[in-house]
Design a protein around this motif. Structure first.
Motif, short mmCIF file in Angstrom:
data_model
loop_
_atom_site.label_atom_id
_atom_site.label_comp_id
_atom_site.label_asym_id
_atom_site.label_seq_id
_atom_site.Cartn_x
_atom_site.Cartn_y
_atom_site.Cartn_z
N CYS A 1 -4.68 5.75 6.36
CA CYS A 1 -5.93 4.58 7.10
C CYS A 1 -6.77 4.63 7.77
N CYS B 1 0.87 -1.14 0.22
CA CYS B 1 0.06 -0.13 0.18
C CYS B 1 0.80 1.25 0.11
N CYS C 1 2.61 7.86 5.51
CA CYS C 1 1.36 7.76 6.26
C CYS C 1 1.17 8.99 6.52
N CYS D 1 -5.57 0.94 8.77
CA CYS D 1 -4.28 0.87 8.69
C CYS D 1 -3.43 -0.07 9.65
S1 SF4 Z 1 -1.67 4.41 6.13
FE1 SF4 Z 1 -1.25 2.27 6.48
S2 SF4 Z 1 -2.50 1.07 6.02
FE2 SF4 Z 1 -2.78 3.24 4.45
S3 SF4 Z 1 -1.92 3.26 2.92
FE3 SF4 Z 1 -0.18 4.08 4.90
S4 SF4 Z 1 1.00 2.13 5.26
FE4 SF4 Z 1 -0.48 1.60 4.02
#
Ligand code: SF4
Length: 275
Positions: A170, A90, A273, A173
């Protein structure tokens, strides 16, 4: 005389406090800054509101990458295999690649919101035309400075911190801690159910992958299990507090969360992220 190459300045917002504070910090220092957000389309609703608030402070558009393709597209491409820190497709597909595509082949300075007290490395592009810089590290800014920047600007902390979540990214996550799953269940039961729906046997092998290590979300949401996680969390916070009498409450919570990181052998994935 040869024409000088134009250098672009790009700051990637994650919806987290550090990149938000960095955007505020850099607004007048680098007026030509381009602000971007790589949208997985699986962010918390609060994060989208927060980005609007930041854009309004900056007086500039925050460019949304992945405008048409989000997590579900790649989830299908990967045969319905949910990501984990060992299968972290991801971050590559939804964060790193769109960022590199956006940069193209031009010279880019990439502003990263790592703080002065942090030792972790960022999951950053290694393309030769992209140079990462760390203004908070260079200027010696630590967590309390970041909190102050957010407070005095009026932008504030990310709204999800009000219900005890510590990370952007997310809603499902896999870096999320057990206590954060409990809080998600209590605050956004609809999103918890959506996350649960992804937990099904992987079509190629029949293996059952879970978001949270060692248990499915159906198991984690059982009332007795949720109570146990909450009790454990309170004990951890108390222990941490007694060790940290002179630090801010936010730091106490941050430390407690990182102390329970389950299998964090590669936390670089969450940086992109969650900064
Ligand atoms: S927040 Fe977590 S699930 Fe979303 S893209 Fe980043 S690592 Fe992946």
């Amino acid at each position: 005389m040869a024409e000088q190459k134009k250098v672009r300045h790009i700051l990637s917002l994650s919806g987290g406090k550090d990149s938000a504070a960095l955007a505020i910090y850099m607004r007048d220092r680098v007026p030509e800054m381009e602000y971007i957000f790589s949208d997985t389309q699986k962010e918390l609703p609060e994060t989208y509101e927060y980005l609007d608030r930041i854009a309004s402070y900056l007086g500039k558009e925050v460019v949304r990458l992945n405008a048409d393709i989000g997590f579900d597209h790649w989830y299908e491409m990967y045969g319905g295999m949910i990501p984990s820190n060992h299968r972290r497709w991801c971050t590559r597909a939804l964060k790193l690649k769109p960022f590199e595509q956006y940069c193209g082949d031009q010279e880019v300075v990439n502003y990263v919101g790592l703080r002065a007290e942090e030792n972790r490395g960022g999951y950053i592009s290694h393309k030769s035309n992209i140079t990462a810089v760390y203004p908070f590290k260079e200027d010696g800014l630590v967590l309390r400075d970041i909190e102050e920047i957010l407070r005095t600007s009026g932008v504030g902390m990310p709204p999800y911190t009000q219900w005890g979540r510590t990370r952007s990214g997310c809603y499902f996550c896999f870096y999320q801690q057990k206590i954060e799953w409990v809080r998600l269940k209590e605050t956004h039961p609809d999103l918890y159910d959506k996350a649960k729906a992804y937990e099904k046997p992987y079509e190629k092998t029949g293996n059952f992958f879970t978001w949270s290590q060692g248990e499915s979300l159906s198991e984690l949401e059982q009332p007795a299990r949720m109570e146990h996680i909450k009790r454990e969390h309170v004990i951890r916070i108390e222990r941490q507090k007694s060790r940290n009498e002179n630090v801010t409450l936010a730091k106490v919570f941050a430390d407690a969360e990182s102390a329970q990181e389950p299998d964090d052998d590669d936390e670089q994935g969450c940086l992109v992220c969650q900064l």
